[in-house]
Design a protein around this motif. Structure first.
Motif, short mmCIF file in Angstrom:
data_model
loop_
_atom_site.label_atom_id
_atom_site.label_comp_id
_atom_site.label_asym_id
_atom_site.label_seq_id
_atom_site.Cartn_x
_atom_site.Cartn_y
_atom_site.Cartn_z
N CYS A 70 0.84 -1.31 -0.02
CA CYS A 70 0.01 0.10 -0.09
C CYS A 70 0.82 1.20 -0.04
N TYR A 71 2.26 1.00 0.37
CA TYR A 71 3.00 2.17 0.36
C TYR A 71 4.02 2.26 -0.59
N THR A 72 4.05 1.31 -1.39
CA THR A 72 5.27 1.01 -2.42
C THR A 72 4.92 0.80 -3.78
N GLN A 73 5.55 1.81 -4.64
CA GLN A 73 5.08 1.50 -6.18
C GLN A 73 6.28 0.66 -6.67
N PRO A 74 5.84 -0.12 -7.86
CA PRO A 74 6.71 -1.11 -8.19
C PRO A 74 8.31 -0.61 -8.84
N TRP A 75 8.24 0.80 -8.96
CA TRP A 75 9.58 1.47 -9.22
C TRP A 75 10.50 1.75 -7.95
N GLN A 76 9.77 1.53 -6.83
CA GLN A 76 10.47 1.90 -5.50
C GLN A 76 11.14 0.88 -4.94
N THR A 77 11.84 1.08 -3.93
CA THR A 77 12.56 0.14 -2.94
C THR A 77 12.20 0.28 -1.54
N ILE A 78 12.17 -0.69 -1.05
CA ILE A 78 11.92 -0.82 0.76
C ILE A 78 13.31 -1.03 1.41
N PHE A 79 13.35 -0.08 2.45
CA PHE A 79 14.35 0.00 3.14
C PHE A 79 14.42 -0.72 4.31
#
Length: 345
Positions: A70-79
């Motif tokens: 819910c907070y992440t777009q496919p082009w993003q990364t999760i730290f």
């Protein structure tokens, strides 16, 4: 002598009774049951968040992965920390549910540090089309090595995230164990420390199989509902999830069980130290990482003890060689079983 995992322990009788009580007549499906109203109010009260959006799923993997999506777009990364639960134990489910977003692992021996997180975020400058864009920060509490982030440590991490405009997810599979160890409220360990969404674990702490996802950002509620349904995690006979969580919350049973598990772990850790075991990490909740001789492992396994040996072949080799192990206590662990385990040293 079962120390393999708190997932392996029995369901608390009070929770089982609530499930049995729910197994009577008819109830509306898909989370429209009346027990869910009790759960929602109970969690909002527990977290001191009257407007929080509350949802239930059956597994921690679903709770973490769908919440993060819910907070992440496919082009993003999760730290996340190098040894975070979403990296070590989710089989790429967070990446899957987030449509291919990647994880950026913060180098650490255990807990993530603000400086390391800040450096990792700085390496993902917004606007560089060739790089994954910065996404949410995920914190595992309790950590994979049994450590606990203090409230000050949580606030330091969320401060770094907020200064970069990033949301924060708390993986709380062992949330109760951490809250009891810190002697803090659920609110203090979440939204009061800058957390946007938390998976409030029940399965490891005496439930049959239920986790709550609590959004302090109501704007994400509808998206979670859609993602939960699309991801095949919306139960039709939802009342059996609701009943577990209702029993878990009643009279703060969740705290009582975590307190029992933590106390049992402290007794076991003290006994291991007295018998010469080398503690690999400080035991702050209900997990122990320790190293002791192969001959002791052999005696324990012959006696039927269940736990995880992390390195080496128990069956053959130098009897004095030290092998590492992980031991976990759940709410039902007794002094008798702990003493029986220690008697083989």
């Amino acid at each position: 002598m079962f120390f393999a995992s708190d997932n392996s322990g029995p369901v608390h009788p009070n929770i089982m009774q609530r499930v049995m009580d729910a197994n009577n007549g008819y109830a509306m499906p898909y989370g429209k049951d009346e027990i869910m109203d009790e759960v929602r109010e109970g969690i909002q009260r527990t977290f001191e968040a009257p407007n929080a959006a509350v949802y239930l799923v059956a597994t921690g993997t679903a709770a973490n992965s769908i919440a993060l999506a819910c907070y992440t777009q496919p082009w993003q990364t999760i730290f996340c920390a190098q040894y975070s639960h979403i990296e070590e134990d989710e089989c790429n489910a967070p990446e899957f549910y987030a449509g291919g977003a990647k994880l950026t692992l913060i180098p650490t021996d255990d807990k993530m540090t603000p400086d390391a997180l800040s450096a990792a975020i700085a390496r993902r400058p917004t606007g560089n089309v060739h790089m994954a864009q910065a996404g949410p920060v995920s914190i595992t509490q309790v950590t994979e090595f049994g450590s606990i982030y203090s409230l000050d440590e949580l606030r330091a991490l969320t401060s770094v995230a907020k200064s970069a405009g990033l949301p924060v997810h708390l993986d709380g599979a062992r949330f109760a164990n951490a809250a009891v160890a810190l002697d803090c409220t659920a609110a203090e360990m979440t939204w009061k420390s800058g957390v946007d969404v938390v998976s409030f674990g029940g399965t490891k702490n005496g439930c049959m199989g239920v986790e709550a996802v609590v959004f302090f950002d109501e704007a994400k509620a509808w998206e979670f509902e859609l993602r939960r349904k699309r991801g095949a995690h919306l139960f039709s006979k939802h009342r059996y999830l609701s009943a577990q969580m209702a029993g878990y919350l009643q009279d703060d049973l969740w705290r009582d069980m975590a307190r029992s598990a933590n106390a049992a772990c402290a007794r076991l850790a003290a006994g291991l130290k007295q018998n010469g075991a080398e503690m690999l990490h400080e035991s702050q909740a209900n997990m122990i990482f320790a190293r002791f001789p192969r001959r002791v492992h052999q005696k324990l396994q012959a006696a039927g003890a269940k736990y995880y040996v992390l390195d080496g072949d128990v069956a053959s080799g130098d009897g004095d060689a030290l092998l590492a192990a992980r031991l976990v206590c759940d709410w039902s662990m007794t002094d008798e079983l702990i003493n029986q385990f220690l008697s083989h040293f």
